[in-house]
Scaffold this motif. Structure first.
Motif, PDB file in Angstrom:
ATOM      1  N   ASN A 205       0.825  -1.211   0.000  1.00 54.80           N
ATOM      2  CA  ASN A 205       0.000   0.000   0.000  1.00 54.80           C
ATOM      3  C   ASN A 205       0.860   1.262   0.000  1.00 54.80           C
ATOM      4  N   LEU A 206       1.947   1.226   0.752  1.00 58.34           N
ATOM      5  CA  LEU A 206       2.831   2.394   0.814  1.00 58.34           C
ATOM      6  C   LEU A 206       3.433   2.673  -0.561  1.00 58.34           C
ATOM      7  N   LEU A 207       3.898   1.628  -1.235  1.00 63.26           N
ATOM      8  CA  LEU A 207       4.487   1.816  -2.559  1.00 63.26           C
ATOM      9  C   LEU A 207       3.435   2.275  -3.566  1.00 63.26           C
ATOM     10  N   SER A 208       2.207   1.790  -3.398  1.00 61.13           N
ATOM     11  CA  SER A 208       1.116   2.218  -4.292  1.00 61.13           C
ATOM     12  C   SER A 208       0.759   3.681  -4.072  1.00 61.13           C
ATOM     13  N   ASP A 209       0.874   4.131  -2.834  1.00 58.91           N
ATOM     14  CA  ASP A 209       0.575   5.531  -2.507  1.00 58.91           C
ATOM     15  C   ASP A 209       1.629   6.487  -3.062  1.00 58.91           C
ATOM     16  N   PHE A 210       2.832   5.947  -3.338  1.00 60.21           N
ATOM     17  CA  PHE A 210       3.927   6.788  -3.848  1.00 60.21           C
ATOM     18  C   PHE A 210       4.519   6.140  -5.099  1.00 60.21           C
ATOM     19  N   PRO A 211       3.729   6.054  -6.176  1.00 64.46           N
ATOM     20  CA  PRO A 211       4.193   5.347  -7.381  1.00 64.46           C
ATOM     21  C   PRO A 211       5.389   6.005  -8.052  1.00 64.46           C
ATOM     22  N   GLU A 212       5.629   7.278  -7.733  1.00 61.54           N
ATOM     23  CA  GLU A 212       6.748   7.985  -8.376  1.00 61.54           C
ATOM     24  C   GLU A 212       8.093   7.667  -7.729  1.00 61.54           C
ATOM     25  N   ILE A 213       8.098   6.950  -6.595  1.00 63.47           N
ATOM     26  CA  ILE A 213       9.349   6.613  -5.916  1.00 63.47           C
ATOM     27  C   ILE A 213       9.989   5.415  -6.623  1.00 63.47           C
ATOM     28  N   PRO A 214      11.195   5.567  -7.172  1.00 63.75           N
ATOM     29  CA  PRO A 214      11.834   4.452  -7.891  1.00 63.75           C
ATOM     30  C   PRO A 214      12.234   3.323  -6.930  1.00 63.75           C
ATOM     31  N   ASN A 215      11.703   2.117  -7.189  1.00 59.60           N
ATOM     32  CA  ASN A 215      11.980   0.979  -6.315  1.00 59.60           C
ATOM     33  C   ASN A 215      13.425   0.511  -6.367  1.00 59.60           C
ATOM     34  N   HIS A 216      14.111   0.763  -7.489  1.00 63.49           N
ATOM     35  CA  HIS A 216      15.459   0.221  -7.622  1.00 63.49           C
ATOM     36  C   HIS A 216      16.433   0.862  -6.627  1.00 63.49           C
ATOM     37  N   TYR A 217      16.119   2.067  -6.164  1.00 60.71           N
ATOM     38  CA  TYR A 217      16.986   2.673  -5.153  1.00 60.71           C
ATOM     39  C   TYR A 217      16.933   1.909  -3.834  1.00 60.71           C
ATOM     40  N   MET A 218      15.855   1.152  -3.634  1.00 60.61           N
ATOM     41  CA  MET A 218      15.704   0.363  -2.407  1.00 60.61           C
ATOM     42  C   MET A 218      16.109  -1.091  -2.603  1.00 60.61           C
ATOM     43  N   GLY A 219      16.466  -1.468  -3.845  1.00 63.94           N
ATOM     44  CA  GLY A 219      16.915  -2.823  -4.112  1.00 63.94           C
ATOM     45  C   GLY A 219      15.817  -3.810  -4.426  1.00 63.94           C
ATOM     46  N   PHE A 220      14.574  -3.332  -4.642  1.00 63.86           N
ATOM     47  CA  PHE A 220      13.479  -4.240  -4.973  1.00 63.86           C
ATOM     48  C   PHE A 220      13.774  -4.958  -6.287  1.00 63.86           C
ATOM     49  N   THR A 221      13.490  -6.249  -6.336  1.00 60.70           N
ATOM     50  CA  THR A 221      13.614  -6.995  -7.583  1.00 60.70           C
ATOM     51  C   THR A 221      12.415  -6.668  -8.470  1.00 60.70           C
ATOM     52  N   PRO A 222      12.559  -6.796  -9.795  1.00 56.34           N
ATOM     53  CA  PRO A 222      11.483  -6.392 -10.702  1.00 56.34           C
ATOM     54  C   PRO A 222      10.138  -7.066 -10.427  1.00 56.34           C
ATOM     55  N   ASN A 223      10.137  -8.350 -10.080  1.00 55.92           N
ATOM     56  CA  ASN A 223       8.891  -9.091  -9.873  1.00 55.92           C
ATOM     57  C   ASN A 223       8.665  -9.433  -8.410  1.00 55.92           C
ATOM     58  N   TRP A 224       9.011  -8.519  -7.534  1.00 60.58           N
ATOM     59  CA  TRP A 224       8.951  -8.818  -6.103  1.00 60.58           C
ATOM     60  C   TRP A 224       7.534  -9.161  -5.637  1.00 60.58           C
ATOM     61  N   LYS A 225       6.527  -8.566  -6.264  1.00 60.30           N
ATOM     62  CA  LYS A 225       5.142  -8.821  -5.840  1.00 60.30           C
ATOM     63  C   LYS A 225       4.714 -10.268  -6.099  1.00 60.30           C
ATOM     64  N   LYS A 226       5.410 -10.968  -6.979  1.00 61.18           N
ATOM     65  CA  LYS A 226       5.061 -12.352  -7.304  1.00 61.18           C
ATOM     66  C   LYS A 226       5.701 -13.351  -6.358  1.00 61.18           C
ATOM     67  N   GLU A 227       6.523 -12.862  -5.428  1.00 65.17           N
ATOM     68  CA  GLU A 227       7.173 -13.739  -4.466  1.00 65.17           C
ATOM     69  C   GLU A 227       6.156 -14.234  -3.418  1.00 65.17           C
ATOM     70  N   TYR A 228       6.237 -15.515  -3.077  1.00 65.74           N
ATOM     71  CA  TYR A 228       5.355 -16.067  -2.048  1.00 65.74           C
ATOM     72  C   TYR A 228       5.577 -15.388  -0.704  1.00 65.74           C
ATOM     73  N   LEU A 229       6.806 -14.944  -0.470  1.00 69.24           N
ATOM     74  CA  LEU A 229       7.114 -14.259   0.792  1.00 69.24           C
ATOM     75  C   LEU A 229       6.218 -13.040   0.977  1.00 69.24           C
ATOM     76  N   TRP A 230       5.859 -12.402  -0.130  1.00 71.91           N
ATOM     77  CA  TRP A 230       5.038 -11.194  -0.077  1.00 71.91           C
ATOM     78  C   TRP A 230       3.560 -11.492  -0.310  1.00 71.91           C
ATOM     79  N   GLY A 231       3.210 -12.761  -0.249  1.00 74.49           N
ATOM     80  CA  GLY A 231       1.797 -13.120  -0.329  1.00 74.49           C
ATOM     81  C   GLY A 231       1.227 -13.151  -1.723  1.00 74.49           C
ATOM     82  N   ARG A 232       2.093 -12.955  -2.727  1.00 76.44           N
ATOM     83  CA  ARG A 232       1.664 -12.951  -4.136  1.00 76.44           C
ATOM     84  C   ARG A 232       0.487 -12.016  -4.318  1.00 76.44           C
TER      85      ARG A 232
END
Length: 301
Positions: free
Chosen positions: A274-301
């Motif tokens: 939700n936080l990332l959705s609220d700030f879509p202009e924040i580049p995730n790569h600066y935080m080290g997020f992998t491109p398909n992180w939302k598809k990880e089971y760890l994150w609940g898919r």
């Protein structure tokens, strides 16, 4: 070289930013925030908006004061979220350490020198620290113990270690000798002792950064946490690239993994999403997020 920069009035700060290419449509708003946040603190957030070479201090076209401010607000919300979740992990760690070691080695096991590694330096430092905390605390349970009981001189671990910070608990675990009890504590969190030791050290740093309002979103952590090779439970299918392992994404994954052990059904994954959705202009790569992180089971898919 002598430092010769002079302090600037807020109006001069705004003028300097405009000269460097930042668009500031609402001068009163910018003045208000620069008065209450400070130019120097905000400079860490507009650094990523600078053209290369960044030493020239020229902003990328389209850079606005609001974009910088949104990055600052995002980082603040991220810190508050992380700080709140680490509290759960801290309380669980304290509880498990006290429970397992008290059952095996008695109420005051933290005073048992034979349980600690190597030389006595850390052992005596721990005793000095805890006694100092007990002497100055206003906690009723410590004062009650000392009024009522004369032996042993110091209260049991479930009282004494309530005064220890997360960083101190991390150091305590790190300095305990390997044994079956230490393994049980680590197993409770679903990793081995070496991994847990590394994770606690990283979480301690991040927690302190949150407590002292330090920038997190694009910070490189001073020590990279160990990526587990054989985790007991659901971990990442794709770990971050080695160059990104010291960024905040891996720490967020560690928090998510540990929370699944200590607080099943928690909403951490949803809060991050939700936080990332609220700030879509924040580049995730600066935080080290992998491109398909939302598809990880760890994150609940």
């Amino acid at each position: 070289m002598e430092f010769d920069k002079k302090p600037l009035a807020v109006e001069q700060q705004i003028q300097l930013l405009q000269e460097r290419g930042m668009t500031i449509p609402e001068l009163k708003k910018a003045s208000l925030f620069l008065t209450n946040i400070s130019y120097y603190r905000l400079s860490a957030y507009w650094y990523t908006f600078l053209q290369n070479p960044k030493s020239e201090h020229v902003f990328i076209p389209g850079t606005t004061f609001d974009k910088v401010l949104n990055t600052y607000v995002f980082d603040r919300k991220l810190r508050l979220l992380i700080f709140d979740e680490i509290e759960r992990i801290e309380i669980s760690l304290r509880t498990k350490l006290i429970y397992e070691y008290c059952l095996e080695f008695g109420n005051n096991w933290y005073e048992n020198k034979s349980l600690f590694k190597g030389k006595d330096t850390y052992y005596y430092k721990l005793q000095e620290l805890l006694i100092s905390e007990m002497n100055k605390t206003s906690e009723v349970f410590i004062r009650h113990y000392r009024r009522k009981y004369s032996s042993p001189p110091n209260p049991p671990a479930w009282m004494a270690l309530e005064l220890a910070s997360f960083g101190q608990l991390s150091m305590l675990f790190k300095n305990l000798k390997p044994n079956s009890v230490r393994k049980r504590v680590a197993a409770h969190f679903g990793v081995d002792e070496i991994v847990l030791e590394s994770w606690l050290e990283s979480l301690s740093y991040v927690r302190n950064a949150c407590a002292h309002h330090m920038r997190l979103w694009n910070r490189k952590l001073p020590k990279t946490p160990i990526v587990p090779k054989n985790p007991q439970y659901i971990w990442l299918e794709k770990n971050p690239n080695s160059k990104d392992e010291n960024k905040i994404y891996l720490t967020l994954c560690i928090i998510g993994y540990l929370l699944a052990r200590v607080s099943p059904g928690n909403s951490f994954s949803k809060k991050i999403s939700n936080l990332l959705s609220d700030f879509p202009e924040i580049p995730n790569h600066y935080m080290g997020f992998t491109p398909n992180w939302k598809k990880e089971y760890l994150w609940g898919r």
